[in-house]
Motif scaffolding. Structure first.
Motif, PDB file in Angstrom:
ATOM      1  N   SER A 109     -23.632  -8.970  40.534  1.00 19.03           N
ATOM      2  CA  SER A 109     -23.022  -9.562  41.896  1.00 19.03           C
ATOM      3  C   SER A 109     -22.334 -10.979  41.711  1.00 19.03           C
ATOM      4  O   SER A 109     -21.467 -11.038  42.361  1.00 19.03           O
ATOM      5  N   GLY A 110     -22.801 -11.522  40.721  1.00 21.27           N
ATOM      6  CA  GLY A 110     -22.249 -12.825  40.465  1.00 21.27           C
ATOM      7  C   GLY A 110     -22.662 -13.995  41.198  1.00 21.27           C
ATOM      8  O   GLY A 110     -22.161 -15.122  41.550  1.00 21.27           O
ATOM      9  N   ALA A 111     -23.665 -13.615  42.023  1.00 19.88           N
ATOM     10  CA  ALA A 111     -24.412 -14.511  42.869  1.00 19.88           C
ATOM     11  C   ALA A 111     -25.584 -15.710  42.239  1.00 19.88           C
ATOM     12  O   ALA A 111     -25.841 -16.522  42.904  1.00 19.88           O
ATOM     13  N   TRP A 112     -25.822 -15.321  40.684  1.00 15.03           N
ATOM     14  CA  TRP A 112     -26.686 -16.153  40.170  1.00 15.03           C
ATOM     15  C   TRP A 112     -26.299 -16.930  39.178  1.00 15.03           C
ATOM     16  O   TRP A 112     -25.113 -16.483  38.271  1.00 15.03           O
ATOM     17  N   ARG A 136     -18.307  -2.620  43.598  1.00 19.69           N
ATOM     18  CA  ARG A 136     -18.477  -1.590  44.658  1.00 19.69           C
ATOM     19  C   ARG A 136     -18.000  -1.999  45.957  1.00 19.69           C
ATOM     20  O   ARG A 136     -18.334  -3.262  46.488  1.00 19.69           O
ATOM     21  N   GLU A 137     -17.348  -1.035  46.746  1.00 20.66           N
ATOM     22  CA  GLU A 137     -17.400  -1.082  48.207  1.00 20.66           C
ATOM     23  C   GLU A 137     -16.162  -2.266  48.443  1.00 20.66           C
ATOM     24  O   GLU A 137     -14.849  -2.104  48.759  1.00 20.66           O
ATOM     25  N   LYS A 138     -16.695  -3.361  48.609  1.00 19.86           N
ATOM     26  CA  LYS A 138     -15.776  -4.619  49.097  1.00 19.86           C
ATOM     27  C   LYS A 138     -15.653  -5.704  47.943  1.00 19.86           C
ATOM     28  O   LYS A 138     -16.683  -5.796  46.997  1.00 19.86           O
ATOM     29  N   VAL A 139     -14.524  -6.154  47.961  1.00 21.31           N
ATOM     30  CA  VAL A 139     -13.771  -7.252  47.021  1.00 21.31           C
ATOM     31  C   VAL A 139     -15.284  -8.284  47.283  1.00 21.31           C
ATOM     32  O   VAL A 139     -15.857  -8.648  48.389  1.00 21.31           O
ATOM     33  N   PRO A 140     -15.514  -9.145  45.900  1.00 25.03           N
ATOM     34  CA  PRO A 140     -16.819  -9.847  46.262  1.00 25.03           C
ATOM     35  C   PRO A 140     -16.225 -10.967  47.218  1.00 25.03           C
ATOM     36  O   PRO A 140     -15.019 -11.611  46.997  1.00 25.03           O
ATOM     37  N   ASP A 141     -17.181 -11.536  48.207  1.00 29.54           N
ATOM     38  CA  ASP A 141     -16.952 -12.671  48.821  1.00 29.54           C
ATOM     39  C   ASP A 141     -17.069 -13.897  48.039  1.00 29.54           C
ATOM     40  O   ASP A 141     -18.322 -14.619  47.869  1.00 29.54           O
ATOM     41  N   LEU A 142     -16.031 -14.687  47.535  1.00 31.51           N
ATOM     42  CA  LEU A 142     -15.989 -15.614  46.605  1.00 31.51           C
ATOM     43  C   LEU A 142     -16.709 -17.034  47.413  1.00 31.51           C
ATOM     44  O   LEU A 142     -17.244 -17.873  47.057  1.00 31.51           O
ATOM     45  N   LYS A 143     -16.510 -17.027  48.766  1.00 29.03           N
ATOM     46  CA  LYS A 143     -17.037 -18.342  49.511  1.00 29.03           C
ATOM     47  C   LYS A 143     -18.652 -18.084  49.413  1.00 29.03           C
ATOM     48  O   LYS A 143     -19.324 -19.128  49.621  1.00 29.03           O
ATOM     49  N   LYS A 144     -19.209 -16.850  49.311  1.00 34.22           N
ATOM     50  CA  LYS A 144     -20.622 -16.831  49.472  1.00 34.22           C
ATOM     51  C   LYS A 144     -21.311 -17.020  48.000  1.00 34.22           C
ATOM     52  O   LYS A 144     -22.404 -17.351  47.838  1.00 34.22           O
ATOM     53  N   LEU A 145     -20.515 -16.477  47.023  1.00 31.82           N
ATOM     54  CA  LEU A 145     -20.834 -16.208  45.647  1.00 31.82           C
ATOM     55  C   LEU A 145     -20.555 -17.356  44.815  1.00 31.82           C
ATOM     56  O   LEU A 145     -19.610 -17.238  44.028  1.00 31.82           O
ATOM     57  N   LEU A 148     -19.727 -16.839  40.965  1.00 34.11           N
ATOM     58  CA  LEU A 148     -18.552 -16.038  40.572  1.00 34.11           C
ATOM     59  C   LEU A 148     -17.281 -16.702  40.947  1.00 34.11           C
ATOM     60  O   LEU A 148     -16.265 -16.596  40.448  1.00 34.11           O
ATOM     61  N   ARG A 149     -17.188 -17.524  42.187  1.00 36.55           N
ATOM     62  CA  ARG A 149     -16.227 -18.212  42.690  1.00 36.55           C
ATOM     63  C   ARG A 149     -15.594 -19.238  41.518  1.00 36.55           C
ATOM     64  O   ARG A 149     -14.492 -19.392  41.270  1.00 36.55           O
ATOM     65  N   GLU A 150     -16.340 -20.169  41.102  1.00 35.48           N
ATOM     66  CA  GLU A 150     -16.274 -21.147  40.115  1.00 35.48           C
ATOM     67  C   GLU A 150     -15.639 -20.408  38.787  1.00 35.48           C
ATOM     68  O   GLU A 150     -14.918 -20.971  38.274  1.00 35.48           O
ATOM     69  N   LEU A 151     -16.230 -19.167  38.404  1.00 31.53           N
ATOM     70  CA  LEU A 151     -15.703 -18.361  37.345  1.00 31.53           C
ATOM     71  C   LEU A 151     -14.248 -17.838  37.474  1.00 31.53           C
ATOM     72  O   LEU A 151     -13.284 -18.163  36.779  1.00 31.53           O
ATOM     73  N   ALA A 152     -13.942 -17.465  38.614  1.00 31.72           N
ATOM     74  CA  ALA A 152     -12.756 -16.860  39.005  1.00 31.72           C
ATOM     75  C   ALA A 152     -11.655 -18.000  39.129  1.00 31.72           C
ATOM     76  O   ALA A 152     -10.509 -17.825  38.883  1.00 31.72           O
ATOM     77  N   CYS A 158     -10.017 -10.271  36.584  1.00 30.72           N
ATOM     78  CA  CYS A 158      -9.402  -9.142  37.243  1.00 30.72           C
ATOM     79  C   CYS A 158     -10.681  -8.515  37.998  1.00 30.72           C
ATOM     80  O   CYS A 158     -11.351  -7.520  37.358  1.00 30.72           O
ATOM     81  N   PHE A 159     -10.607  -8.328  39.225  1.00 36.19           N
ATOM     82  CA  PHE A 159     -11.534  -7.494  40.222  1.00 36.19           C
ATOM     83  C   PHE A 159     -10.914  -6.271  40.335  1.00 36.19           C
ATOM     84  O   PHE A 159      -9.773  -6.052  40.917  1.00 36.19           O
ATOM     85  N   ILE A 160     -11.884  -5.312  39.831  1.00 30.58           N
ATOM     86  CA  ILE A 160     -11.538  -3.820  40.004  1.00 30.58           C
ATOM     87  C   ILE A 160     -12.502  -3.159  40.741  1.00 30.58           C
ATOM     88  O   ILE A 160     -13.536  -3.080  40.544  1.00 30.58           O
ATOM     89  N   ARG A 161     -11.840  -2.470  41.749  1.00 31.71           N
ATOM     90  CA  ARG A 161     -12.961  -1.630  42.532  1.00 31.71           C
ATOM     91  C   ARG A 161     -13.324  -0.447  41.809  1.00 31.71           C
ATOM     92  O   ARG A 161     -12.660   0.340  41.044  1.00 31.71           O
ATOM     93  N   CYS A 162     -14.543  -0.141  41.919  1.00 36.28           N
ATOM     94  CA  CYS A 162     -15.327   1.061  41.269  1.00 36.28           C
ATOM     95  C   CYS A 162     -16.550   1.392  41.716  1.00 36.28           C
ATOM     96  O   CYS A 162     -17.673   0.672  41.541  1.00 36.28           O
ATOM     97  N   ASP A 163     -16.292   2.642  42.719  1.00 35.30           N
ATOM     98  CA  ASP A 163     -17.657   2.870  43.396  1.00 35.30           C
ATOM     99  C   ASP A 163     -18.458   3.883  42.684  1.00 35.30           C
ATOM    100  O   ASP A 163     -19.623   4.067  43.137  1.00 35.30           O
ATOM    101  N   ASP A 164     -18.077   3.985  41.647  1.00 33.75           N
ATOM    102  CA  ASP A 164     -19.059   4.833  40.688  1.00 33.75           C
ATOM    103  C   ASP A 164     -18.802   4.678  39.324  1.00 33.75           C
ATOM    104  O   ASP A 164     -17.989   4.968  38.487  1.00 33.75           O
TER     105      ASP A 164
END
Length: 173
Positions: A109-112, A136-145, A148-152, A158-164
């Protein structure tokens, strides 16, 4: 299974998992008999490992349990414990040096503020490398994470959608 196969052929080394269970290890055990197989070396507790004292074959796959293992006390299940493990995970990953191409992050998730994020924020390891972050599903919300925001903000992510993820690894294979 495919991640295990790619590790046995030297494409992924090391595999870092934040799961407490043995799912990554089970992938190796369940490889079909006609596939290349190498028993992985598993680092269950990053705090106790001194890689200089461990002599591994050059092609030995490695699994690092970034948050510990479910059979241990004090595994990283709360934020403070995960932060305590982070420098040890980073030290182990750093000992392998920088990869040729970049890093692949799947199912994180990038939340930790954990060893995965700490390692990827180290510009000595990621300079000139791309971090391919599959979500998966939605681009990670960098305001909440925040981690991950600091890393980005400071790395080539490069964020890539991958549902599977299974399909992703099949395509990689």
């Amino acid at each position: 299974l495919i991640a295990a196969n790619l590790a046995c052929t030297g494409v992924f080394r090391p595999i870092v998992t934040t799961n407490f269970d043995d799912l990554a290890l089970a992938g190796f055990w369940n490889l079909p008999p006609n596939e290349a197989y190498s028993e992985p070396y598993v680092i269950y507790d990053p705090r106790t490992v001194r890689l200089a004292h461990i002599r591994l074959g050059e092609d030995t796959p490695i699994i690092i349990k970034a948050h510990g293992h479910y059979t241990q006390y004090g595994v990283g299940i709360v934020e403070a414990q995960i932060r305590q493990l982070a420098p040890f995970v980073k030290r182990i990953i750093r000992s392998f040096g920088s990869p040729r191409v970049g890093y692949i992050v799947v199912g994180c998730s990038g939340a930790w503020q954990d060893g995965v994020i700490d390692t990827l924020k180290d510009r000595r390891l990621t300079r000139g490398k791309t971090i391919y972050w599959f979500y998966r599903e939605k681009v990670p919300d960098l305001k909440k994470l925040h981690p991950l925001r600091e890393l980005a903000e400071n790395s080539d992510v490069c964020f890539i959608r991958c549902d599977d993820p299974d399909y992703l690894f099949l395509k990689l294979w």
